[in-house]
Scaffold this motif. Structure first.
Motif, PDB file in Angstrom:
ATOM      1  N   SER A   1      40.793  37.194  38.417  1.00 33.66           N
ATOM      2  CA  SER A   1      40.993  36.755  39.801  1.00 33.66           C
ATOM      3  C   SER A   1      40.551  37.883  40.719  1.00 33.66           C
ATOM      4  CB  SER A   1      42.461  36.426  40.073  1.00 33.66           C
ATOM      5  OG  SER A   1      42.639  36.170  41.460  1.00 33.66           O
ATOM      6  N   ASP A   2      39.688  37.568  41.652  1.00 33.19           N
ATOM      7  CA  ASP A   2      39.212  38.601  42.574  1.00 33.19           C
ATOM      8  C   ASP A   2      39.835  38.460  43.961  1.00 33.19           C
ATOM      9  OD1 ASP A   2      37.808  36.334  43.263  1.00 33.19           O
ATOM     10  OD2 ASP A   2      35.853  37.299  43.345  1.00 33.19           O
ATOM     11  N   HIS A   3      40.972  37.797  44.026  1.00 32.70           N
ATOM     12  CA  HIS A   3      41.704  37.694  45.289  1.00 32.70           C
ATOM     13  C   HIS A   3      42.563  38.941  45.468  1.00 32.70           C
ATOM     14  CE1 HIS A   3      41.441  33.071  45.703  1.00 32.70           C
ATOM     15  NE2 HIS A   3      40.409  33.530  45.024  1.00 32.70           N
TER      16      HIS A   3
ATOM     17  N   LYS B   1      41.218  35.841  50.218  1.00 33.62           N
ATOM     18  CA  LYS B   1      40.202  35.351  49.299  1.00 33.62           C
ATOM     19  C   LYS B   1      38.982  36.263  49.401  1.00 33.62           C
ATOM     20  CE  LYS B   1      41.900  30.706  49.467  1.00 33.62           C
ATOM     21  NZ  LYS B   1      41.945  29.503  50.229  1.00 33.62           N
ATOM     22  N   PRO B   2      38.236  36.394  48.321  1.00 33.33           N
ATOM     23  CA  PRO B   2      37.086  37.295  48.336  1.00 33.33           C
ATOM     24  C   PRO B   2      35.999  36.806  49.291  1.00 33.33           C
ATOM     25  CG  PRO B   2      37.088  35.976  46.346  1.00 33.33           C
ATOM     26  CD  PRO B   2      38.371  35.683  47.044  1.00 33.33           C
ATOM     27  N   PRO B   3      35.261  37.752  49.851  1.00 37.99           N
ATOM     28  CA  PRO B   3      34.137  37.337  50.699  1.00 37.99           C
ATOM     29  C   PRO B   3      33.037  36.733  49.828  1.00 37.99           C
ATOM     30  CG  PRO B   3      34.085  39.706  50.349  1.00 37.99           C
ATOM     31  CD  PRO B   3      35.370  39.199  49.733  1.00 37.99           C
TER      32      PRO B   3
ATOM     33  N   TYR C   1      39.762  47.159  49.256  1.00 35.94           N
ATOM     34  CA  TYR C   1      39.738  46.445  47.979  1.00 35.94           C
ATOM     35  C   TYR C   1      38.339  45.904  47.678  1.00 35.94           C
ATOM     36  CZ  TYR C   1      41.132  43.160  44.321  1.00 35.94           C
ATOM     37  OH  TYR C   1      41.261  42.474  43.130  1.00 35.94           O
ATOM     38  N   TYR C   2      37.753  45.215  48.655  1.00 35.48           N
ATOM     39  CA  TYR C   2      36.461  44.579  48.412  1.00 35.48           C
ATOM     40  C   TYR C   2      35.274  45.536  48.546  1.00 35.48           C
ATOM     41  CZ  TYR C   2      38.953  40.251  47.995  1.00 35.48           C
ATOM     42  OH  TYR C   2      39.807  39.278  47.564  1.00 35.48           O
ATOM     43  N   ALA C   3      35.428  46.608  49.306  1.00 40.46           N
ATOM     44  CA  ALA C   3      34.321  47.539  49.470  1.00 40.46           C
ATOM     45  C   ALA C   3      34.326  48.652  48.428  1.00 40.46           C
ATOM     46  CB  ALA C   3      34.350  48.149  50.877  1.00 40.46           C
ATOM     47  N   PHE C   4      35.530  49.067  47.988  1.00 37.83           N
ATOM     48  CA  PHE C   4      35.618  50.240  47.123  1.00 37.83           C
ATOM     49  C   PHE C   4      36.389  50.022  45.828  1.00 37.83           C
ATOM     50  CE2 PHE C   4      35.372  51.715  51.561  1.00 37.83           C
ATOM     51  CZ  PHE C   4      34.130  52.311  51.517  1.00 37.83           C
ATOM     52  N   GLY C   5      37.127  48.920  45.711  1.00 34.71           N
ATOM     53  CA  GLY C   5      37.817  48.624  44.470  1.00 34.71           C
ATOM     54  C   GLY C   5      39.332  48.686  44.572  1.00 34.71           C
ATOM     55  N   PRO C   6      40.016  48.127  43.568  1.00 32.17           N
ATOM     56  CA  PRO C   6      41.472  48.035  43.575  1.00 32.17           C
ATOM     57  C   PRO C   6      42.199  49.373  43.625  1.00 32.17           C
ATOM     58  CG  PRO C   6      40.547  46.729  41.769  1.00 32.17           C
ATOM     59  CD  PRO C   6      39.421  47.462  42.408  1.00 32.17           C
ATOM     60  N   GLU C   7      41.662  50.385  42.946  1.00 37.92           N
ATOM     61  CA  GLU C   7      42.346  51.683  42.928  1.00 37.92           C
ATOM     62  C   GLU C   7      42.355  52.318  44.317  1.00 37.92           C
ATOM     63  OE1 GLU C   7      39.765  50.944  40.788  1.00 37.92           O
ATOM     64  OE2 GLU C   7      41.000  50.476  39.041  1.00 37.92           O
ATOM     65  N   VAL C   8      41.225  52.248  45.011  1.00 43.69           N
ATOM     66  CA  VAL C   8      41.139  52.793  46.366  1.00 43.69           C
ATOM     67  C   VAL C   8      42.074  52.011  47.291  1.00 43.69           C
ATOM     68  CG1 VAL C   8      39.615  53.128  48.369  1.00 43.69           C
ATOM     69  CG2 VAL C   8      38.809  53.690  46.062  1.00 43.69           C
ATOM     70  N   ALA C   9      42.098  50.695  47.131  1.00 43.22           N
ATOM     71  CA  ALA C   9      42.969  49.862  47.967  1.00 43.22           C
ATOM     72  C   ALA C   9      44.436  50.217  47.754  1.00 43.22           C
ATOM     73  CB  ALA C   9      42.728  48.383  47.671  1.00 43.22           C
TER      74      ALA C   9
END
Length: 121
Positions: free
Chosen positions: A9-11, A24-26, A94-102
Motif C-alpha cells: 500500500s502506498d497510501h 492517497k498517492p499522487p 513521504y512521497y518525495a523522499f520516502g517513509p523513513e524521512v517522513a
C-alpha cells in the motif's frame, strides 16, 4: 506475479486527535513533478500547491480557503492549521523522499534533526 496492490500500500496515513487520516498517492506524473520540485531551492517550492494536490483539494484561490478532499475532512473534524500543515508537509516528505524521512519529519515536528554524536574515547 501478484498484483502490486495485494502486497503493498502506498497510501500515507497518520493520526491526529485520535483519528487516522489517509493521503492517497499522487499520480505518477504529479509524483515525478513533486520530486523534481523538491530539488529546487526551498524558497522556490510551492508547498501549499503540493499539499493541495496530495489532499485532493479544489483549485487554489488567493481569496478563498483551500477546500475539497482532505481539507474538508480536516476542517469538519476541527483540525488546526498547524496540524493540517504538518500532516501535509509530512505527506510531501513521504512521497518525495520516502517513509523513513517522513517518520523523522513527523516525530521532529519538522525541525532539523542532527545525527547523534559519536562519543570519543
Amino acid at each position: 506475479m501478484r498484483d502490486l496492490t495485494e502486497i503493498y500500500s502506498d497510501h500515507f496515513t497518520a493520526p491526529i486527535n485520535g483519528k487516522r487520516y489517509e493521503v492517497k498517492p499522487p499520480s505518477a506524473k504529479d509524483g515525478i513533478m513533486m520530486r523534481l520540485d523538491m530539488q529546487k531551492a526551498e524558497s522556490d517550492i510551492s508547498y501549499t500547491k503540493w499539499i493541495n494536490i496530495l489532499f485532493g483539494g479544489n483549485e487554489l484561490s488567493d481569496d478563498e480557503a483551500p477546500s475539497g478532499g482532505l481539507w474538508d475532512e480536516l476542517d469538519n473534524d476541527g483540525v488546526s492549521i498547524n496540524y493540517a500543515t504538518h500532516f501535509g508537509m509530512t505527506a510531501i516528505a513521504y512521497y518525495a523522499f520516502g517513509p523513513e524521512v517522513a517518520e523523522t519529519f513527523w516525530e521532529s515536528l519538522g525541525k532539523e534533526v542532527k545525527p547523534a554524536e559519536t562519543p570519543t574515547t
